[in-house]
Design an enzyme around this catalytic site. Structure first.
Site, short mmCIF file in Angstrom:
data_model
loop_
_atom_site.label_atom_id
_atom_site.label_comp_id
_atom_site.label_asym_id
_atom_site.label_seq_id
_atom_site.Cartn_x
_atom_site.Cartn_y
_atom_site.Cartn_z
N GLU B 60 0.82 -1.22 0.00
CA GLU B 60 0.00 0.00 0.00
C GLU B 60 0.84 1.26 0.00
OE1 GLU B 60 -0.73 -2.70 1.66
OE2 GLU B 60 -2.69 -3.21 0.83
N HIS B 129 -11.63 -5.50 8.47
CA HIS B 129 -12.27 -5.28 7.18
C HIS B 129 -13.50 -4.40 7.26
CE1 HIS B 129 -9.72 -8.68 6.07
NE2 HIS B 129 -10.07 -8.55 4.81
C1 LIG Z 1 -2.07 -4.43 4.16
C2 LIG Z 1 -3.05 -5.33 3.52
N1 LIG Z 1 -3.36 -5.15 2.23
C3 LIG Z 1 -4.26 -5.95 1.62
C4 LIG Z 1 -4.86 -6.95 2.32
C5 LIG Z 1 -5.87 -7.84 1.63
N2 LIG Z 1 -5.27 -9.17 1.46
C6 LIG Z 1 -5.49 -10.15 2.34
S1 LIG Z 1 -4.61 -11.51 2.01
C7 LIG Z 1 -3.92 -10.81 0.63
C8 LIG Z 1 -2.95 -11.58 -0.18
C9 LIG Z 1 -1.85 -12.14 0.64
O1 LIG Z 1 -1.00 -12.91 -0.14
P1 LIG Z 1 0.29 -13.57 0.47
O2 LIG Z 1 1.06 -12.57 1.25
O3 LIG Z 1 1.00 -14.27 -0.62
O4 LIG Z 1 -0.27 -14.61 1.53
P2 LIG Z 1 -1.26 -15.84 1.26
O5 LIG Z 1 -2.65 -15.35 1.54
O6 LIG Z 1 -1.06 -16.30 -0.13
O7 LIG Z 1 -0.89 -16.88 2.26
C10 LIG Z 1 -4.41 -9.52 0.46
C11 LIG Z 1 -4.05 -8.64 -0.66
C12 LIG Z 1 -4.52 -7.09 3.68
N3 LIG Z 1 -5.07 -8.06 4.42
N4 LIG Z 1 -3.62 -6.29 4.24
#
Ligand SMILES: Cc1ncc(C[n+]2csc(CCOP(=O)(O)OP(=O)(O)O)c2C)c(N)n1
Ligand SMILES: [Mg+2]
Lengths: 365, 326
Positions: B60, B129
């Protein structure tokens, strides 16, 4: 004249291949011969998978809120949890249930959390562990802070945190590496690289060959392992945790795995991910190869597998009942919104609490 | 002309402006192939390509900081924060740069960027959220905070936000993303920023609100009408800067005001409105101004969230208290 003043390499480790065979020509870690331990860890991987399936089913039938599945990550998560001591500190993201189960978190705690009940974050297990962490990658710095505390206390304790391939793009992760390097912190940063950050594939985060090399850039020993190979993942964790505990500083481990499920139950991965990729990932999943290996070694068989699945189903069912009992028969009160805001409740919050009790929500919970 | 939902109106406005203005780009996590987790950018990457609808790495700070850079160089980036609760890392770039670039450079550089984010509670979402922190953004001088409450206002206000020469935080009430459908013409006509919308005329009391709370507030106005009380309902829409003229004019007529918002009470936008009324309309007030708000607590997880959010009943109760004063 130009000369090379630094050069780097990233090593990759795999000991148990997808067919459940030990990889030849490598020095196999002792864990591969510790059948009692392997069986016990395999049992936890299986329990986690049975739990996971049930949690998704609960969500689908309206009994649980959005849930983040751990399907396919079991070896990585078990390796993380089982390499730690109770006094160490775990700062998870949101799907490392097997690591937490190993540390004493209950399945019903996980259900409470995703079931919209704050008591889930007050889980069983080590009281100093951090709660689930939804704001991506922020946990990395909390773990670095915990490691700083242990260093300043001169306690032989280690902080362990997990970040995703997506989360590794955030400054928090890079800043944690930097801090751990600057202060030689007793920290283990695990990147669980499951190839996807919701719909964004690993290749779109950056073009670096590995994510582990971000640790090298910051000055930390960093490796990549097959995260579906429990033996390699656990070996890497043992090494990193020992180094941290002995005052040799932090490291980064990139565990390569695959998110076999949707991102969460609110997601539909078919919109962005080819089914063929998922199908071939199933051939490399972690339980399959460990089961094959244990069977080949004569420490597992179909009967034991059946018994284990039955036992897991029973334990999961008991957890579901605990969860449902808590939310139906002993739900959190309206007061619970106001409790825990501060140790000493300010007067205006007390007033709001009394007002809120006059207006309980109707219908919807 | 089709009937569309609020979230579809967002998509329509984005598509319209991308079509009109080649400098508009959509920038955020999962906005491309996936079309956004709420489908707000569905189909846009297919239509405009991956250099206009850009899936970003998960970062972000990067999203906000790069939007400042793009905007300063003449582009019109429309960033999406996946949820408002994940906008907090953006604060540095929004506050220290986007909101003051014009002022710092005496107008030499400007920052015509938009950050859109699904905002507010009530959809049983996971932790972090469901926040409603419009007051956080509203407090910073130099940027606007805009919140639509219907499909047509989402369309018109988002067009205006993108065209506006200054930074705009555009908060989308996700609880009503798919609540009502409206016929919205893809006319490219924007609605004015910095202006309140009077949604219902009345003479006895003024109900002031914005976002998803428009739903409960309109229900409350209806309930009051059944008791013979005529409530005027104002949708503030742009919560920074606030069109106090419209609110004052209404309160001069009704003499009574209840302000409704989902966000915590303390230092909420409601406090600013109440203070301005005290300043400018106190001689017209027949009763104290009441606020019906979320509580000064963490937004609870979903089992308790409806105990947190203002309900029609709470609004009617506050209105009745205010109406007791002759
Ligand atoms: C700061 C932030 N930005 C966006 C989100 C929304 N979000 C939740 S999980 C995710 C993807 C996470 O991917 P990764 O770090 O690869 O972990 P995974 O879920 O694949 O284990 C996003 C964009 C969030 N929770 N926190
Ligand atoms: Mg991932």
């Amino acid at each position: 004249m130009a000369s090379t003043i630094a050069s780097f390499k990233v090593d990759y480790y795999q000991y148990l291949d997808p067919d459940g065979r030990l990889v030849e020509g490598s020095q196999i870690p002792a864990l591969a011969r510790d059948m009692k331990e392997l069986v016990s860890l395999y049992r936890l991987m299986t329990l986690t998978r049975v739990f996971d399936k049930k949690a998704v089913a609960l969500q689908r039938t309206g009994k649980l809120g959005t849930y983040a599945s751990s399907l396919g990550h079991e070896a990585a998560h078990v390796a993380i949890g089982s390499a730690m001591r109770e006094e160490d500190c775990f700062a998870p993201m949101y799907r490392e249930y097997a690591a937490q189960f190993y540390r004493g978190v209950k399945m019903s705690d996980v259900l409470l959390y995703w079931g919209g009940d704050e008591r889930g974050n007050d889980f069983s297990g080590p009281k100093h562990d951090f709660p689930w962490c939804v704001p991506i990658a922020t946990q990395c710095l909390h773990a670095a802070g915990a490691a700083m505390a242990y260093k300043l206390y001169k306690q032989p304790r280690v902080a362990v945190t997990v970040v995703g391939d997506g989360g590794s793009s955030k400054g928090d992760f890079l800043e944690a590496i930097n801090a751990a390097s600057a202060w030689k912190l007793p920290l283990v940063l695990v990147i669980v690289n499951n190839q996807w950050a919701i719909s964004v594939p690993r290749s779109k985060q950056n073009t670096a060959k590995t994510l582990a090399q971000k640790g090298i850039a910051g000055g930390l020993p960093s490796i990549q392992v097959d995260g579906n190979d429990l033996i390699a993942a656990r070996w890497a964790m043992d090494k990193a945790v020992a180094a941290a505990r002995e005052g040799r500083g932090a490291s980064v481990i990139e565990m390569m795995t695959y998110r076999l499920s949707d991102h969460t139950t609110a997601d539909d991965a078919r919109r962005y991910r080819p089914q063929g990729e998922v199908d071939s990932a199933w051939n490399k999943e972690p339980l399959l190869r460990m089961r094959k290996y244990l069977m080949d070694q004569g420490f597992w068989d179909e009967v034991k597998e059946e018994e284990l699945l039955d036992e897991c189903a029973e334990r999961v069912q008991a957890a579901v009942e605990d969860y449902q009992h808590a939310v139906s028969n002993d739900p959190q009160s309206i007061d619970s919104m106001f409790e825990y805001m501060f140790k000493n409740m300010p007067h205006h919050i007390e007033e709001q609490r009394e007002y809120a009790k006059q207006f309980p929500a109707e219908g919807d919970h | 002309m089709a009937e569309i939902t609020l979230v579809e109106a967002v998509t329509m406005a984005l598509a319209h402006e991308m079509e009109q203005d080649p400098t508009v780009v959509v920038f955020g996590e999962d906005v491309g192939v996936n079309g956004g987790v709420f489908r707000a950018t569905a189909g846009l990457q297919k239509q405009f390509g991956d250099e206009r609808v850009i899936d970003t790495p998960l970062a972000e700070v990067m999203i906000a900081g790069m939007c400042v850079g793009m905007a300063a160089q003449g582009m019109k980036p429309v960033a999406e924060a996946q949820f408002e609760g994940f906008m907090y890392p953006m604060v540095d770039h929004l506050v220290n740069h986007a909101a003051r670039l014009r002022h710092r450079t005496r107008g030499r550089l400007t920052c015509p960027m938009v950050v859109r984010a699904p905002w507010g509670g009530g959809i049983h979402a996971p932790e972090h959220h469901s926040d409603s922190n419009e007051a956080t953004w509203a407090h910073f001088p130099g940027m606007r905070t805009v919140i639509p409450s219907s499909p047509s206002r989402a369309y018109g206000l988002l067009l205006a936000a993108i065209r506006d020469p200054d930074p705009v935080v555009f908060l989308e009430p996700k609880r009503i993303y798919r609540w009502q459908k409206e016929t919205v013409e893809d006319s490219g006509e924007e609605l004015p920023l910095d202006v309140c919308f009077v949604l219902r005329d009345g003479t006895d009391i003024t109900l002031v609100t914005w976002g998803a709370m428009v739903k409960e507030t309109m229900e409350a106005a209806q309930a009051l009408a059944e008791q013979g009380i005529s409530a005027e309902v104002i949708d503030v829409a742009t919560v920074a800067p606030i069109d106090m003229d419209t609110i004052i004019e209404s309160v001069e007529k009704t003499g009574r005001c209840v302000i409704v918002h989902e966000a915590p009470k303390h230092c909420g936008v409601g406090a600013e409105i109440a203070a301005s009324l005290a300043d400018n309309a106190i001689w017209h007030l027949k009763a104290p101004i009441k606020r019906v708000t979320g509580y000064d607590t963490v937004m609870p997880l979903y089992r308790n969230e409806m105990n947190y959010m203002p309900s029609c009943k709470r609004i009617v109760h506050a209105a009745e208290q205010v109406l007791r004063f002759e």
